[in-house]
Design a protein around this motif. Structure first.
Motif, PDB file in Angstrom:
ATOM      1  N   HIS A 185       0.828  -1.278   0.044  1.00 35.03           N
ATOM      2  CA  HIS A 185      -0.094   0.098  -0.016  1.00 35.03           C
ATOM      3  C   HIS A 185       0.869   1.359   0.017  1.00 35.03           C
ATOM      4  O   HIS A 185       0.440   2.090  -0.934  1.00 35.03           O
ATOM      5  CB  HIS A 185      -0.836  -0.027   1.117  1.00 35.03           C
ATOM      6  CG  HIS A 185      -1.911   1.206   1.384  1.00 35.03           C
ATOM      7  ND1 HIS A 185      -2.852   1.393   0.283  1.00 35.03           N
ATOM      8  CD2 HIS A 185      -1.916   2.277   2.178  1.00 35.03           C
ATOM      9  CE1 HIS A 185      -3.474   2.378   0.493  1.00 35.03           C
ATOM     10  NE2 HIS A 185      -3.080   2.999   1.535  1.00 35.03           N
ATOM     11  N   ARG A 186       1.854   1.286   0.759  1.00 34.88           N
ATOM     12  CA  ARG A 186       2.964   2.533   0.781  1.00 34.88           C
ATOM     13  C   ARG A 186       3.667   2.540  -0.449  1.00 34.88           C
ATOM     14  O   ARG A 186       3.671   3.563  -0.929  1.00 34.88           O
ATOM     15  CB  ARG A 186       3.991   2.142   2.073  1.00 34.88           C
ATOM     16  CG  ARG A 186       3.343   2.923   3.115  1.00 34.88           C
ATOM     17  CD  ARG A 186       4.530   3.065   4.328  1.00 34.88           C
ATOM     18  NE  ARG A 186       4.452   1.603   5.123  1.00 34.88           N
ATOM     19  CZ  ARG A 186       5.563   0.940   5.141  1.00 34.88           C
ATOM     20  NH1 ARG A 186       6.657   1.028   4.805  1.00 34.88           N
ATOM     21  NH2 ARG A 186       5.384  -0.221   5.855  1.00 34.88           N
ATOM     22  N   LEU A 244       1.301   4.343  -2.737  1.00 36.92           N
ATOM     23  CA  LEU A 244       0.943   5.546  -2.658  1.00 36.92           C
ATOM     24  C   LEU A 244       2.081   6.417  -3.035  1.00 36.92           C
ATOM     25  O   LEU A 244       2.040   7.377  -3.893  1.00 36.92           O
ATOM     26  CB  LEU A 244       0.640   5.704  -1.088  1.00 36.92           C
ATOM     27  CG  LEU A 244      -0.480   5.348  -0.683  1.00 36.92           C
ATOM     28  CD1 LEU A 244      -0.535   5.556   0.928  1.00 36.92           C
ATOM     29  CD2 LEU A 244      -1.440   6.028  -1.432  1.00 36.92           C
ATOM     30  N   LYS A 282       2.080   9.554  -5.617  1.00 39.48           N
ATOM     31  CA  LYS A 282       2.961  10.684  -5.124  1.00 39.48           C
ATOM     32  C   LYS A 282       3.743  11.211  -6.261  1.00 39.48           C
ATOM     33  O   LYS A 282       3.712  12.302  -6.693  1.00 39.48           O
ATOM     34  CB  LYS A 282       3.386  10.360  -4.085  1.00 39.48           C
ATOM     35  CG  LYS A 282       4.210  11.627  -3.561  1.00 39.48           C
ATOM     36  CD  LYS A 282       4.941  11.553  -2.360  1.00 39.48           C
ATOM     37  CE  LYS A 282       5.518  12.629  -1.627  1.00 39.48           C
ATOM     38  NZ  LYS A 282       6.212  13.794  -2.420  1.00 39.48           N
ATOM     39  N   ASN A 315      -1.122  12.264  -2.302  1.00 41.73           N
ATOM     40  CA  ASN A 315      -1.571  10.864  -2.949  1.00 41.73           C
ATOM     41  C   ASN A 315      -2.836  10.253  -2.327  1.00 41.73           C
ATOM     42  O   ASN A 315      -3.594   9.743  -3.020  1.00 41.73           O
ATOM     43  CB  ASN A 315      -0.230   9.853  -2.642  1.00 41.73           C
ATOM     44  CG  ASN A 315       0.333   9.900  -1.582  1.00 41.73           C
ATOM     45  OD1 ASN A 315      -0.130  10.340  -0.550  1.00 41.73           O
ATOM     46  ND2 ASN A 315       1.459   9.278  -1.302  1.00 41.73           N
ATOM     47  N   ILE A 316      -2.871  10.435  -1.107  1.00 43.72           N
ATOM     48  CA  ILE A 316      -4.074   9.995  -0.288  1.00 43.72           C
ATOM     49  C   ILE A 316      -5.255  10.600  -0.893  1.00 43.72           C
ATOM     50  O   ILE A 316      -6.330   9.971  -1.209  1.00 43.72           O
ATOM     51  CB  ILE A 316      -3.993  10.169   1.265  1.00 43.72           C
ATOM     52  CG1 ILE A 316      -2.908   9.385   1.795  1.00 43.72           C
ATOM     53  CG2 ILE A 316      -5.499   9.812   1.696  1.00 43.72           C
ATOM     54  CD1 ILE A 316      -2.991   7.837   1.836  1.00 43.72           C
ATOM     55  N   LEU A 349      -6.207   9.620  -4.478  1.00 42.98           N
ATOM     56  CA  LEU A 349      -6.817   8.164  -4.307  1.00 42.98           C
ATOM     57  C   LEU A 349      -8.239   8.288  -3.942  1.00 42.98           C
ATOM     58  O   LEU A 349      -9.241   7.570  -4.300  1.00 42.98           O
ATOM     59  CB  LEU A 349      -6.569   7.193  -3.421  1.00 42.98           C
ATOM     60  CG  LEU A 349      -5.109   6.396  -4.152  1.00 42.98           C
ATOM     61  CD1 LEU A 349      -4.479   5.531  -3.296  1.00 42.98           C
ATOM     62  CD2 LEU A 349      -5.418   5.640  -5.362  1.00 42.98           C
TER      63      LEU A 349
END
Length: 152
Positions: free
Chosen positions: A16-17, A20, A24, A37-38, A41
């Motif tokens: 997941h990181r 992201l 980013k 980035n969050i 999404l």
């Protein structure tokens, strides 16, 4: 079994990181500095829908405690349009602005590009489907463990 279980949980977090970071890197490359980035999404997950903030979390479109902060920032920066519900004045609904739609389209391009390249890694659709099934079962297991429902 315990070690394998913990390895999978750690891998999910790392994946997941890393995902992201891909998002980013792409928004940085495009020179977009007023969104993270969050938030990109969240925009992708909202898509064409009009949702309340609570629905974002309930549908799994956002994981975390700062959904209200992120929504507020995206409204301030022109990515989301926020309106009170005509049926329930206490409820606030959000939808993507044209600026938000552009970011959503960019995330869609990233995902399409990645999906196209997955075949080069030897990962096929059946493997992804099976992995998804196992992860769904793990999720149900964890929900059941904490009393949120039956294991299926």
């Amino acid at each position: 079994m315990k070690d394998d279980y913990l390895t999978v949980i750690r891998l999910i977090e790392r994946l997941h990181r890393q995902f992201l970071e891909v998002i980013k890197g792409e928004i940085d490359r495009l020179g977009i500095r007023d969104i993270n980035n969050i938030q990109a999404l969240i925009l992708y997950n909202i898509g064409e829908d009009e949702l309340t903030v609570g629905e974002l979390t309930h549908r799994g479109y956002y994981l975390g405690s700062n959904v209200s902060y992120n929504v507020r920032k995206m409204v301030e920066n022109g990515y989301l349009i926020q309106e009170r519900s005509t049926h329930d004045r206490r409820s606030i609904r959000v939808r993507l602005s044209d600026k938000g739609l552009q970011v959503r389209d960019k995330v869609e391009e990233i995902l399409n590009e990645q999906a196209g390249k997955l075949g080069e890694t030897g990962i096929n659709a059946e493997q992804l489907e099976f992995t998804g099934q196992v992860l769904n079962r793990l999720e149900r297991f964890l929900l059941h463990t904490y009393g949120y429902g039956p294991v299926r």
